[in-house]
Design a protein around this motif. Sequence first.
Motif, PDB file in Angstrom:
ATOM      1  N   CYS A 255    -111.071  24.823  -9.331  1.00  0.00           N
ATOM      2  CA  CYS A 255    -110.816  24.630  -7.909  1.00  0.00           C
ATOM      3  C   CYS A 255    -110.174  25.877  -7.308  1.00  0.00           C
ATOM      4  O   CYS A 255    -109.238  26.445  -7.877  1.00  0.00           O
ATOM      5  CB  CYS A 255    -109.904  23.419  -7.720  1.00  0.00           C
ATOM      6  SG  CYS A 255    -109.398  23.140  -6.003  1.00  0.00           S
TER       7      CYS A 255
ATOM      8  N   TRP B 160    -108.245  26.008  -4.895  1.00  0.00           N
ATOM      9  CA  TRP B 160    -106.885  25.760  -4.426  1.00  0.00           C
ATOM     10  C   TRP B 160    -105.908  25.459  -5.566  1.00  0.00           C
ATOM     11  O   TRP B 160    -104.882  26.123  -5.692  1.00  0.00           O
ATOM     12  CB  TRP B 160    -106.879  24.595  -3.431  1.00  0.00           C
ATOM     13  CG  TRP B 160    -107.800  24.798  -2.269  1.00  0.00           C
ATOM     14  CD1 TRP B 160    -108.903  24.054  -1.941  1.00  0.00           C
ATOM     15  CD2 TRP B 160    -107.724  25.827  -1.274  1.00  0.00           C
ATOM     16  NE1 TRP B 160    -109.515  24.547  -0.821  1.00  0.00           N
ATOM     17  CE2 TRP B 160    -108.807  25.639  -0.379  1.00  0.00           C
ATOM     18  CE3 TRP B 160    -106.852  26.890  -1.048  1.00  0.00           C
ATOM     19  CZ2 TRP B 160    -109.035  26.458   0.710  1.00  0.00           C
ATOM     20  CZ3 TRP B 160    -107.072  27.714   0.050  1.00  0.00           C
ATOM     21  CH2 TRP B 160    -108.147  27.498   0.906  1.00  0.00           C
ATOM     22  N   CYS B 161    -106.238  24.493  -6.420  1.00  0.00           N
ATOM     23  CA  CYS B 161    -105.269  24.074  -7.445  1.00  0.00           C
ATOM     24  C   CYS B 161    -105.534  24.681  -8.808  1.00  0.00           C
ATOM     25  O   CYS B 161    -104.750  24.490  -9.740  1.00  0.00           O
ATOM     26  CB  CYS B 161    -105.222  22.553  -7.557  1.00  0.00           C
ATOM     27  SG  CYS B 161    -106.731  21.814  -8.241  1.00  0.00           S
TER      28      CYS B 161
ATOM     29  N   ALA C  84    -114.063  23.494  -4.460  1.00  0.00           N
ATOM     30  CA  ALA C  84    -112.810  22.737  -4.473  1.00  0.00           C
ATOM     31  C   ALA C  84    -113.024  21.365  -5.094  1.00  0.00           C
ATOM     32  O   ALA C  84    -114.125  20.801  -5.033  1.00  0.00           O
ATOM     33  CB  ALA C  84    -112.265  22.583  -3.057  1.00  0.00           C
TER      34      ALA C  84
ATOM     35  N   CYS D  11    -108.379  18.347  -3.171  1.00  0.00           N
ATOM     36  CA  CYS D  11    -107.951  19.563  -2.467  1.00  0.00           C
ATOM     37  C   CYS D  11    -108.841  19.894  -1.271  1.00  0.00           C
ATOM     38  O   CYS D  11    -108.522  20.791  -0.499  1.00  0.00           O
ATOM     39  CB  CYS D  11    -107.939  20.753  -3.422  1.00  0.00           C
ATOM     40  SG  CYS D  11    -106.608  20.710  -4.638  1.00  0.00           S
TER      41      CYS D  11
END
Length: 234
Positions: free
Chosen positions: A23, A25-26, A55, A59
């Motif tokens: 991902c 984002w995370c 993603a 997220c």
Amino acid sequence: MTSVRQLPALITLSWDQRAGRACVWCKQPLTTGAVSAGRILEQVCAHVQDVEVWACPPCDADGNPSAPLQPGGNTAMNTVQTQPAIDAATLLNPEMRGILVANMLDKFPEMKAEFAHRGVGQMLAFLAVGVDSPEPVSPSPMVDDFWHAFLLHTKAYREFCTDQLGKFVDHQPGFLDKDEHGGGKALRARTVEAITAAGYVVDLEFWPELDIADCSQCHANCHNSPKHNTAQTT
């Protein structure tokens, strides 16, 4: 109106994030339900190095697979599509890429800058797939020259391996057993297959032996395997 988060800079992403396996984002591994977060646009000289990033559902800011690109780009597709091949040169910061290109041009005055930029990408693709390969992989002579150039920058090479690949990739001069591994041409073919499977661009100009009947061995038969026998030839 819900705002959409600005995509991070390409240089801050891990290898797995750039390859669409984690991902954006995370950083968690992606499984099912991944959605496109858009494309990060980058260009180094004449080389376009855009990367589509993905993603996980939690997220995804708006719970929908469309998101704008970085300024100057087009909107991402609403449906998940096959991801385009990634230029592995984007795994390394532009400054170090430029240094390696300059090193190669100094060593090989007849080499063109455009060719050197492409060579850096093929070398990085080789390292990226070799770090976790269950079987040995091997660079072509040309790719090996780029690897040697990077190895001379010990600090930068160590940091790249640690930050992008997760562990150090050793350089092992020597000869692998031909009966066990199939010889140099088979090793190079396996390497190109691994690069393709990982989603990176394969530039066959840097793997010329795969287009001819007879194998032209790497001048040092270098590879990434800890198992080698310097007394044998392939």
